[in-house]
Design an enzyme around this catalytic site. Sequence first.
Site: not given
Length: 384
Positions: A189, A191-193
């Site tokens: 997704f 916004s993940k790292n």
Amino acid sequence: MKKIQMVDLKGQYEVIKDEVNASISNVLETSAFINGPEVHAFQKELEDYLKVKHVIPCANGTDALQIAMMGLGLKPGDEVITADFTFAATVEVIALLQLTPVLVDVEPDSFNIDPVALEKAITSKTKAIVPVHLFGQCANMDAVLDIAEKHKLYVIEDNAQAIGADYTFKNGKKLKAGAMGHVAATSFFPSKNLGCYGDGGAIFTNDDELAHTLRGIVNHGMYERYHHDVVGVNSRLDSIQAAVLRSKLSRLDGYNASRRAAARKYSKAFEGNKNIIVPQMANSCNEICDTCDCHVFHQYTLRILNGQRDELVKHLAEKQIPCGVYYPIPLHRQKAYLDERYQEKDFSVTNQLVKEVISLPMHTELDDEQIDFITETINKFIGG
């Protein structure tokens, strides 16, 4: 001071813009949109990074969890134990497959599954454990794996929030999050790292036979076109997303180092405030250091002890400081997952955390001026 973002994807994109644009353009020119060269290259590069034998890309992190459970051959009614304090996707897929979710409490320092509560919840119907590596830090995998071996259970790592994190076992052995259980799932997704520019996910395993099964499941159960050998789904990572992820994967350790640096500054600023508990390192580290990746800070989550969490959320909004409450309602209280088996006394930690936690802006583009403004605003409002 530039506007504070909870996640600054635009700022991150500006740094890698030329490389990403060229990669996407190449996919458009070749028109290999599904299972193209970019997907295969990303799969191999992620296998090398994680040091796992098999990475199976798929459409999103929720699918990754569902497909992992399908591949293990779990049957309706089988019990799967997971943490009460996490995002609903973890328990959602258990219910969708007509398995029986069993929720247990978490540890107050790491927010991850409590091994004591986990073992207490095991019955003759239990078949699997899903430890969630919450907010960027691994669950206690020494204990989880010992319990799983003792009771002959599968371990399915939910690694949606901790890609790149390391776990150091008591014997000194070190493995990446997602490389420890029988199988693991992650999300890409945005916004993940390690995030793409849409939806994406992947499954990891070192089991050759399981990997073969999973590769069929993600593609309608096919290994040969129009030959459906297993019941499958349509869940594939597209080539454009793979191209984006390839550009970011080579920078992941740097991204995580930037997050740790920001977390260190946050924690330093809150020292001495008795009404704030900063994130605790539950692995071999006593503090946020530069020598390991035991916490990769997908979220930087505080506990506010004086009952002012909700007022603080409103105050930060007035100051145009974004924040998040992850998570405001425990899963055992969610309407979809209510069960008469659950007793409130068994969720004392989770029930307290949902009243106290608040996550601050955390991303690779945070600067000192923004961090100073955020921490000064919070310290002034939360006396201590």
